[in-house]
Scaffold this motif. Sequence first.
Motif, PDB file in Angstrom:
ATOM      1  N   SER A 106      -9.131   3.847  -7.373  1.00  0.00           N
ATOM      2  CA  SER A 106      -8.643   4.104  -6.012  1.00  0.00           C
ATOM      3  C   SER A 106      -7.306   3.404  -5.800  1.00  0.00           C
ATOM      4  O   SER A 106      -6.953   2.454  -6.507  1.00  0.00           O
ATOM      5  N   GLU A 164      -3.693  -1.414  -5.612  1.00  0.00           N
ATOM      6  CA  GLU A 164      -2.985  -2.371  -4.755  1.00  0.00           C
ATOM      7  C   GLU A 164      -3.464  -3.796  -5.022  1.00  0.00           C
ATOM      8  O   GLU A 164      -2.653  -4.723  -5.157  1.00  0.00           O
ATOM      9  N   ARG A 200      -6.536   1.526  -3.354  1.00  0.00           N
ATOM     10  CA  ARG A 200      -6.776   0.143  -2.909  1.00  0.00           C
ATOM     11  C   ARG A 200      -7.032  -0.780  -4.099  1.00  0.00           C
ATOM     12  O   ARG A 200      -6.604  -1.935  -4.097  1.00  0.00           O
ATOM     13  N   GLN A 201      -7.718  -0.285  -5.119  1.00  0.00           N
ATOM     14  CA  GLN A 201      -7.949  -1.095  -6.321  1.00  0.00           C
ATOM     15  C   GLN A 201      -6.634  -1.342  -7.056  1.00  0.00           C
ATOM     16  O   GLN A 201      -6.407  -2.431  -7.579  1.00  0.00           O
ATOM     17  N   ASP A 233      -5.296   6.271   3.934  1.00  0.00           N
ATOM     18  CA  ASP A 233      -5.850   4.919   3.888  1.00  0.00           C
ATOM     19  C   ASP A 233      -6.197   4.520   2.456  1.00  0.00           C
ATOM     20  O   ASP A 233      -5.865   3.432   2.012  1.00  0.00           O
ATOM     21  N   ASP A 234      -6.889   5.390   1.745  1.00  0.00           N
ATOM     22  CA  ASP A 234      -7.284   5.098   0.372  1.00  0.00           C
ATOM     23  C   ASP A 234      -7.460   6.413  -0.361  1.00  0.00           C
ATOM     24  O   ASP A 234      -8.038   7.353   0.175  1.00  0.00           O
ATOM     25  N   HIS A 281       0.835  -1.207   0.000  1.00  0.00           N
ATOM     26  CA  HIS A 281       0.000   0.000   0.000  1.00  0.00           C
ATOM     27  C   HIS A 281       0.870   1.257   0.000  1.00  0.00           C
ATOM     28  O   HIS A 281       0.610   2.199  -0.754  1.00  0.00           O
TER      29      HIS A 281
END
Length: 86
Positions: A65, A70, A67-68, A25-26, A5
């Motif tokens: 995003s 990652e 997170r996506q 975080d995101d 991340h």
Amino acid sequence: MSNTHAKVIEFLSGLLQVDIPPDIDDLHRREFSDWDSINHLRLIMELEEMLGVSLEDEQAADLSSSRQIEALFLKHGLTLPGEESS
């Protein structure tokens, strides 16, 4: 926060040429004005080169995003500079 991340945030910061707090975080495209359509195309091209794949149009459009991104890295087993593969 995982090492992957942190590396994704660092990657996005370099790609978008802006400082992004490493502890975020995101990061969502819709909440970040520098992640515009041109930079999204740059992101997709860079990811395709790094992964050695062609992303489907729907995949590319849905990638909105950190997170996506990652998850995409992990799915393809991508190891970023300074990161050991498991």
